[in-house]
Design an enzyme around this catalytic site. Sequence first.
Site, mmCIF file in Angstrom:
data_model
loop_
_atom_site.group_PDB
_atom_site.id
_atom_site.type_symbol
_atom_site.label_atom_id
_atom_site.label_comp_id
_atom_site.label_asym_id
_atom_site.label_seq_id
_atom_site.Cartn_x
_atom_site.Cartn_y
_atom_site.Cartn_z
ATOM 1 N N LYS A 198 0.845 -1.185 0.000
ATOM 2 C CA LYS A 198 0.000 0.000 0.000
ATOM 3 C C LYS A 198 0.875 1.228 0.000
ATOM 4 O O LYS A 198 1.992 1.152 0.514
ATOM 5 C CB LYS A 198 -0.943 0.031 1.206
ATOM 6 C CG LYS A 198 -0.367 -0.316 2.573
ATOM 7 C CD LYS A 198 0.744 0.445 3.183
ATOM 8 C CE LYS A 198 0.723 1.907 3.398
ATOM 9 N NZ LYS A 198 1.927 2.393 4.113
ATOM 10 N N TYR B 119 -4.783 3.488 6.274
ATOM 11 C CA TYR B 119 -5.296 2.425 7.152
ATOM 12 C C TYR B 119 -6.680 2.796 7.677
ATOM 13 O O TYR B 119 -7.549 1.937 7.822
ATOM 14 C CB TYR B 119 -4.357 2.180 8.344
ATOM 15 C CG TYR B 119 -3.079 1.506 7.952
ATOM 16 C CD1 TYR B 119 -3.037 0.140 7.725
ATOM 17 C CD2 TYR B 119 -1.910 2.234 7.789
ATOM 18 C CE1 TYR B 119 -1.864 -0.488 7.342
ATOM 19 C CE2 TYR B 119 -0.732 1.627 7.412
ATOM 20 C CZ TYR B 119 -0.717 0.266 7.188
ATOM 21 O OH TYR B 119 0.434 -0.354 6.801
HETATM 22 P P1 NDP Z 1 12.412 1.820 2.751
HETATM 23 O O1 NDP Z 1 12.894 3.149 2.278
HETATM 24 O O2 NDP Z 1 12.943 1.305 4.046
HETATM 25 O O3 NDP Z 1 12.737 0.700 1.651
HETATM 26 C C1 NDP Z 1 12.506 0.914 0.303
HETATM 27 C C2 NDP Z 1 13.497 0.068 -0.503
HETATM 28 O O4 NDP Z 1 13.194 0.239 -1.882
HETATM 29 C C3 NDP Z 1 14.939 0.516 -0.377
HETATM 30 O O5 NDP Z 1 15.602 -0.074 0.723
HETATM 31 C C4 NDP Z 1 15.541 0.051 -1.685
HETATM 32 O O6 NDP Z 1 15.801 -1.335 -1.575
HETATM 33 C C5 NDP Z 1 14.382 0.195 -2.662
HETATM 34 N N1 NDP Z 1 14.514 1.396 -3.510
HETATM 35 C C6 NDP Z 1 14.686 1.368 -4.837
HETATM 36 N N2 NDP Z 1 14.769 2.609 -5.320
HETATM 37 C C7 NDP Z 1 14.648 3.453 -4.277
HETATM 38 C C8 NDP Z 1 14.670 4.864 -4.163
HETATM 39 N N3 NDP Z 1 14.823 5.677 -5.238
HETATM 40 N N4 NDP Z 1 14.527 5.408 -2.927
HETATM 41 C C9 NDP Z 1 14.356 4.629 -1.848
HETATM 42 N N5 NDP Z 1 14.327 3.267 -1.907
HETATM 43 C C10 NDP Z 1 14.474 2.679 -3.116
HETATM 44 O O7 NDP Z 1 10.831 1.888 2.760
HETATM 45 P P2 NDP Z 1 9.779 0.945 3.508
HETATM 46 O O8 NDP Z 1 10.299 -0.428 3.554
HETATM 47 O O9 NDP Z 1 9.380 1.579 4.782
HETATM 48 O O10 NDP Z 1 8.511 1.068 2.525
HETATM 49 C C11 NDP Z 1 8.475 0.401 1.281
HETATM 50 C C12 NDP Z 1 7.020 0.224 0.836
HETATM 51 O O11 NDP Z 1 6.351 -0.583 1.781
HETATM 52 C C13 NDP Z 1 6.199 1.496 0.736
HETATM 53 O O12 NDP Z 1 5.305 1.425 -0.340
HETATM 54 C C14 NDP Z 1 5.404 1.540 2.022
HETATM 55 O O13 NDP Z 1 4.176 2.237 1.891
HETATM 56 C C15 NDP Z 1 5.195 0.074 2.287
HETATM 57 N N6 NDP Z 1 5.057 -0.211 3.718
HETATM 58 C C16 NDP Z 1 3.985 -0.933 4.143
HETATM 59 C C17 NDP Z 1 3.816 -1.201 5.466
HETATM 60 C C18 NDP Z 1 2.656 -2.008 5.918
HETATM 61 O O14 NDP Z 1 2.448 -2.140 7.120
HETATM 62 N N7 NDP Z 1 1.904 -2.606 5.024
HETATM 63 C C19 NDP Z 1 4.741 -0.695 6.480
HETATM 64 C C20 NDP Z 1 5.867 0.012 5.928
HETATM 65 C C21 NDP Z 1 6.002 0.241 4.589
HETATM 66 P P3 NDP Z 1 17.188 -1.968 -2.052
HETATM 67 O O15 NDP Z 1 18.252 -1.244 -1.303
HETATM 68 O O16 NDP Z 1 17.078 -3.398 -1.699
HETATM 69 O O17 NDP Z 1 17.265 -1.735 -3.533
#
Ligand code: NDP
Length: 380
Positions: free
Chosen positions: A142, A230
């Site tokens: 989401k 949410y």
């Molecule tokens: P993070 O920033 O921690 O992780 C995002 C990951 O995406 C990065 O670590 C990287 O992975 C990859 N990535 C690729 N391109 C980019 C960029 N340009 N900028 C930043 N990251 C990039 O975010 P979250 O894990 O908190 O959130 C990710 C998704 O999950 C979102 O859509 C968020 O809404 C969703 N989410 C859902 C939750 C829920 O409870 N359902 C809770 C938290 C988040 P890598 O280094 O491996 O390439």
Amino acid sequence: MDRRTLLAAAPVLAAGAAAAQPAAPALVGRPMPKLEAEPFLPPERRVGFAVVGLGKFALNQILPAFGACRKARLAAVVSGDAGKARRVAAQHGAPATYSYDSFEEVARNPEVQVVYVILPNIFHRPFTERALAAGKHVLCEKPLATTSADARAMIAAARAAGRLLMTAYRAQYEGFNREAIRRVREGELGPLRLITSDHGRPVKPEEPADEWRIRKAIAGGGSLHDVGIYAVNAMRYLSGEEPAEALATMTTDPRFPEVEDRVTWQFRMASGLLTQGSTSYSYRETKRLSVLGEKATLRMDPATDYDLRRMWIAPEGETETEVLLPLRNQFAAMMDHMAGCVLDGTAPRTPGEEGLRDLLAIEAIHESARSGTWARVAAI
Ligand code: NDP
């Protein structure tokens, strides 16, 4: 009996006593007990998932949850950081790794049936389309997309590819929320009069996971897209109704002016039921909701936390009592639901349309905040 005779008889008496003892217990197998939940499928029958984006949520919640899955298994990780991908794959037993550039090779990997997109919001649509083009089903975090137009395109792409698209709404696979839905549907609360929900948290722009959340071009929106969603989703799944109109007020914060901070809104649902919500990137972490019916009220706080859920019910004329339920792994339940849909060829409970409906409601909230009047929620 003199002492000499007594001593001579002692071994005989001891042997008699030993013969009276029950036989020593033996180790034996027993028939299969009745299971309280679905059985764990053997690895070769499970549905393989490729997790895309090894960020905060993937590493802390999703990858560990595979250990609690019964139908899903981790088959690959996809990352822009090759070293991290190798390390995480080794830690969690993922047999394959891909980079964003080599991702299309996943089409030749039959172990991967589902691609789970956990990237920042603006990448949800393009990565979903790439995964569908590679012949995979998609579970997408989401908000499903940053706009309803993108969400519609994702749904159309899944339909054209003949693959499933599921919105990763974990709360709809979580036990307390399922129990709240059951109580509402079975009429325990009577006709509903009002649903309220507040979902927010302080954003921390200095942290990598929040850095992109305050950039409109990558997040699509602020608190509403991220956490207010949410509350929007809960208003819909608790009532079983769709919002017809929204009335909202919205403010920004000078620390992160590109996206909305505080938002309050009301929905007029199709039946006339009213809901009231708030979200923010600047109040203390809050994840609560109340369902106010003619016969009873139900309250959850926290309602959508990762680790803790609490629920209370208050029938008319009685004091509030807590509803105690076991805490189960909602992430595993959600992934197992997707795996079950793939195995059985059934539609997910939260398909792409579920994510689209929330985006349409969110867009009406934005529209109302701009216009200052009630805004109609567009039809799906
Ligand atoms: P993070 O920033 O921690 O992780 C995002 C990951 O995406 C990065 O670590 C990287 O992975 C990859 N990535 C690729 N391109 C980019 C960029 N340009 N900028 C930043 N990251 C990039 O975010 P979250 O894990 O908190 O959130 C990710 C998704 O999950 C979102 O859509 C968020 O809404 C969703 N989410 C859902 C939750 C829920 O409870 N359902 C809770 C938290 C988040 P890598 O280094 O491996 O390439």
